[in-house]
Design a protein around this motif. Structure first.
Motif, PDB file in Angstrom:
ATOM      1  N   TRP A 253     -33.938   1.662 -23.697  1.00  0.00           N
ATOM      2  CA  TRP A 253     -33.025   0.611 -23.236  1.00  0.00           C
ATOM      3  C   TRP A 253     -33.852  -0.668 -23.144  1.00  0.00           C
ATOM      4  O   TRP A 253     -34.711  -0.794 -22.267  1.00  0.00           O
ATOM      5  CB  TRP A 253     -32.410   0.954 -21.880  1.00  0.00           C
ATOM      6  CG  TRP A 253     -31.606  -0.190 -21.306  1.00  0.00           C
ATOM      7  CD1 TRP A 253     -30.919  -1.148 -22.002  1.00  0.00           C
ATOM      8  CD2 TRP A 253     -31.431  -0.511 -19.920  1.00  0.00           C
ATOM      9  NE1 TRP A 253     -30.322  -2.034 -21.148  1.00  0.00           N
ATOM     10  CE2 TRP A 253     -30.612  -1.673 -19.869  1.00  0.00           C
ATOM     11  CE3 TRP A 253     -31.867   0.060 -18.725  1.00  0.00           C
ATOM     12  CZ2 TRP A 253     -30.246  -2.268 -18.665  1.00  0.00           C
ATOM     13  CZ3 TRP A 253     -31.496  -0.533 -17.526  1.00  0.00           C
ATOM     14  CH2 TRP A 253     -30.686  -1.680 -17.502  1.00  0.00           C
ATOM     15  N   HIS A 254     -33.634  -1.561 -24.092  1.00  0.00           N
ATOM     16  CA  HIS A 254     -34.312  -2.866 -24.067  1.00  0.00           C
ATOM     17  C   HIS A 254     -33.369  -3.844 -23.377  1.00  0.00           C
ATOM     18  O   HIS A 254     -32.324  -4.205 -23.921  1.00  0.00           O
ATOM     19  CB  HIS A 254     -34.642  -3.315 -25.493  1.00  0.00           C
ATOM     20  CG  HIS A 254     -35.693  -2.466 -26.146  1.00  0.00           C
ATOM     21  ND1 HIS A 254     -35.393  -1.422 -26.981  1.00  0.00           N
ATOM     22  CD2 HIS A 254     -37.045  -2.501 -26.065  1.00  0.00           C
ATOM     23  CE1 HIS A 254     -36.517  -0.844 -27.396  1.00  0.00           C
ATOM     24  NE2 HIS A 254     -37.539  -1.482 -26.858  1.00  0.00           N
ATOM     25  N   HIS A 255     -33.746  -4.216 -22.161  1.00  0.00           N
ATOM     26  CA  HIS A 255     -32.857  -5.061 -21.361  1.00  0.00           C
ATOM     27  C   HIS A 255     -33.073  -6.538 -21.691  1.00  0.00           C
ATOM     28  O   HIS A 255     -34.137  -6.915 -22.205  1.00  0.00           O
ATOM     29  CB  HIS A 255     -33.073  -4.787 -19.860  1.00  0.00           C
ATOM     30  CG  HIS A 255     -34.480  -5.070 -19.421  1.00  0.00           C
ATOM     31  ND1 HIS A 255     -34.958  -6.349 -19.252  1.00  0.00           N
ATOM     32  CD2 HIS A 255     -35.513  -4.243 -19.138  1.00  0.00           C
ATOM     33  CE1 HIS A 255     -36.219  -6.281 -18.896  1.00  0.00           C
ATOM     34  NE2 HIS A 255     -36.589  -5.027 -18.826  1.00  0.00           N
ATOM     35  N   PRO A 256     -32.090  -7.416 -21.371  1.00  0.00           N
ATOM     36  CA  PRO A 256     -32.247  -8.851 -21.642  1.00  0.00           C
ATOM     37  C   PRO A 256     -33.390  -9.452 -20.815  1.00  0.00           C
ATOM     38  O   PRO A 256     -33.737  -8.934 -19.745  1.00  0.00           O
ATOM     39  CB  PRO A 256     -30.907  -9.467 -21.227  1.00  0.00           C
ATOM     40  CG  PRO A 256     -30.029  -8.366 -20.804  1.00  0.00           C
ATOM     41  CD  PRO A 256     -30.794  -7.084 -20.762  1.00  0.00           C
ATOM     42  N   GLY A 300     -32.894 -22.684 -12.296  1.00  0.00           N
ATOM     43  CA  GLY A 300     -33.759 -22.894 -13.459  1.00  0.00           C
ATOM     44  C   GLY A 300     -34.006 -21.634 -14.249  1.00  0.00           C
ATOM     45  O   GLY A 300     -34.459 -21.680 -15.378  1.00  0.00           O
ATOM     46  N   ILE A 301     -33.727 -20.486 -13.663  1.00  0.00           N
ATOM     47  CA  ILE A 301     -33.954 -19.216 -14.362  1.00  0.00           C
ATOM     48  C   ILE A 301     -32.615 -18.714 -14.883  1.00  0.00           C
ATOM     49  O   ILE A 301     -31.604 -18.803 -14.187  1.00  0.00           O
ATOM     50  CB  ILE A 301     -34.542 -18.154 -13.390  1.00  0.00           C
ATOM     51  CG1 ILE A 301     -35.777 -18.671 -12.653  1.00  0.00           C
ATOM     52  CG2 ILE A 301     -34.835 -16.846 -14.111  1.00  0.00           C
ATOM     53  CD1 ILE A 301     -36.997 -18.838 -13.480  1.00  0.00           C
ATOM     54  N   SER A 302     -32.616 -18.226 -16.112  1.00  0.00           N
ATOM     55  CA  SER A 302     -31.364 -17.663 -16.641  1.00  0.00           C
ATOM     56  C   SER A 302     -31.650 -16.367 -17.373  1.00  0.00           C
ATOM     57  O   SER A 302     -32.795 -16.064 -17.696  1.00  0.00           O
ATOM     58  CB  SER A 302     -30.680 -18.668 -17.580  1.00  0.00           C
ATOM     59  OG  SER A 302     -31.542 -18.955 -18.661  1.00  0.00           O
ATOM     60  N   LEU A 303     -30.591 -15.641 -17.616  1.00  0.00           N
ATOM     61  CA  LEU A 303     -30.707 -14.365 -18.317  1.00  0.00           C
ATOM     62  C   LEU A 303     -30.327 -14.619 -19.779  1.00  0.00           C
ATOM     63  O   LEU A 303     -29.285 -15.210 -20.046  1.00  0.00           O
ATOM     64  CB  LEU A 303     -29.737 -13.364 -17.681  1.00  0.00           C
ATOM     65  CG  LEU A 303     -29.903 -11.908 -18.008  1.00  0.00           C
ATOM     66  CD1 LEU A 303     -31.242 -11.367 -17.533  1.00  0.00           C
ATOM     67  CD2 LEU A 303     -28.773 -11.100 -17.354  1.00  0.00           C
ATOM     68  N   ALA A 304     -31.186 -14.190 -20.693  1.00  0.00           N
ATOM     69  CA  ALA A 304     -30.899 -14.417 -22.118  1.00  0.00           C
ATOM     70  C   ALA A 304     -29.606 -13.702 -22.488  1.00  0.00           C
ATOM     71  O   ALA A 304     -29.308 -12.627 -21.985  1.00  0.00           O
ATOM     72  CB  ALA A 304     -32.052 -13.900 -22.962  1.00  0.00           C
ATOM     73  N   THR A 305     -28.859 -14.333 -23.391  1.00  0.00           N
ATOM     74  CA  THR A 305     -27.578 -13.725 -23.778  1.00  0.00           C
ATOM     75  C   THR A 305     -27.728 -12.899 -25.054  1.00  0.00           C
ATOM     76  O   THR A 305     -26.822 -12.158 -25.411  1.00  0.00           O
ATOM     77  CB  THR A 305     -26.506 -14.808 -24.009  1.00  0.00           C
ATOM     78  OG1 THR A 305     -27.077 -15.812 -24.836  1.00  0.00           O
ATOM     79  CG2 THR A 305     -26.047 -15.406 -22.698  1.00  0.00           C
ATOM     80  N   ASP A 306     -28.855 -13.034 -25.768  1.00  0.00           N
ATOM     81  CA  ASP A 306     -28.963 -12.238 -27.001  1.00  0.00           C
ATOM     82  C   ASP A 306     -29.755 -10.979 -26.779  1.00  0.00           C
ATOM     83  O   ASP A 306     -30.351 -10.772 -25.749  1.00  0.00           O
ATOM     84  CB  ASP A 306     -29.605 -13.062 -28.122  1.00  0.00           C
ATOM     85  CG  ASP A 306     -30.988 -13.556 -27.727  1.00  0.00           C
ATOM     86  OD1 ASP A 306     -31.421 -13.336 -26.560  1.00  0.00           O
ATOM     87  OD2 ASP A 306     -31.642 -14.176 -28.568  1.00  0.00           O
TER      88      ASP A 306
END
Ligand code: GLU
Length: 306
Positions: A253-256, A300-306
């Motif tokens: 499981w490769h998580h964002p 300022g921190i976000s979770l990648a969508t790809d």
């Protein structure tokens, strides 16, 4: 106190189901940091994913310190990792595993690949490789231009420092088509040839990441490798090595990834996201972990969508 923001979309952590043919009571995951710098929020997220996935399935969560590179690993970072995980409220099963204590295992694996005629010694320095690349055009893999094969099939001077490389063409012929199951991305076909002749044993360091991590995942009975998407492509190499070494194939499981304000992956050098900084400032770690689970990320921190 860091300021928090709630993401407009629901980015709460949702754990995938263990559905890759493993029994639920056989879920074994690991968090495998390298102690070459302080952990940051991205590591916290990775540790939470592996920990929560194991706990959600009644499984085991192991902590493996990837300290094979003695020159870059530091005892104070090991201490920091243990303190950060405890502060986040994450508990691991069994003793902490140290790769530096397992070099015999990696040597045995290397010998086995040598006996199969699949590895060769390489004397090339970075400068030699750069010069060879100016003379010869080679494909670009996920890590940049692939090694041009200068030392493959060459006589070696045992007096000069050398690393060991995998003869990728011979290895892929031997193994045939392989793949893996990713709980988020689905079934994958492995294309390890993209990486060329990867290094399995470095000049200055016992095993490379690929060899050490693959041997350990096999020996520790890891059934689900949970880690960030930045390592997704490497799974092709790991699946190939598992097959060559007769190891079980885990599911993945490769998580964002968590990103900084410029959209780049969080780096160990970015001090503001260092867990030790937040811990020293008296932030409550278990609340931070719960915020990360809910998708409430520091400004300022976000979770990648790809
Ligand atoms: N030691 C690696 C890192 O800190 C992680 C390896 C893995 O999870 O396979 O990036």
């Amino acid at each position: 106190m860091p300021q928090y923001m709630v993401l407009p979309e629901n980015k709460a952590l949702s754990l995938p189901l263990a559905n890759a043919g493993c029994r639920l009571d056989a879920v074994v995951t690991r968090f495998a940091p390298s102690p070459n710098g302080p952990l940051h929020l991205g590591h916290a997220y990775a540790a939470i994913c592996a920990h929560d996935f194991a706990r959600a399935h009644g499984g085991r969560f192991l902590l493996r310190i990837e300290d094979i590179d003695g020159a870059r690993s530091r005892a104070e970072h090991v201490e920091g990792i243990l303190a950060d995980l405890r502060w986040l409220g994450l508990d691991w099963d069994g003793d902490v595993i140290f790769q530096s204590q397992r070099t015999g295992r990696y040597t045995a694996a290397l010998r086995r690949l040598d006996a199969m005629g699949l590895i060769y010694r390489c004397h090339c320095t970075r400068g030699d490789i750069a010069a060879a690349l100016r003379r010869k055009s080679v494909p670009h893999g996920p890590d940049g231009p692939v090694y041009p094969g200068t030392c493959r099939g060459r006589d070696v001077d045992e007096g000069k420092p050398y690393c060991w490389r995998l003869d990728m063409a011979a290895a892929t012929v031997q193994v045939g088509v392989t793949g893996w199951t990713d709980l988020a991305a689905g079934k994958q076909t492995a294309d390890p040839a993209l990486f060329g002749d990867v290094v399995l044993w470095r000049k200055d360091v016992p095993a490379s990441y690929h060899l050490a991590a693959t041997c350990d995942d096999g020996a520790d009975g890891i059934t689900y490798v949970v880690r960030g998407k930045d390592l997704f492509a490497y799974s092709a190499v790991h699946v190939l090595l598992q097959k060559l070494l007769g190891l079980l194939h885990p599911a993945y499981w490769h998580h964002p990834l968590l990103l900084d304000e410029t959209g780049a992956k969080l780096a160990k050098s970015r001090d503001s996201a260092a867990l030790a900084t937040l811990r020293a400032a008296g932030e409550p770690g278990e609340k931070l972990a719960d915020d990360l689970r809910r998708g409430e990320l520091p400004l300022g921190i976000s979770l990648a969508t790809d």
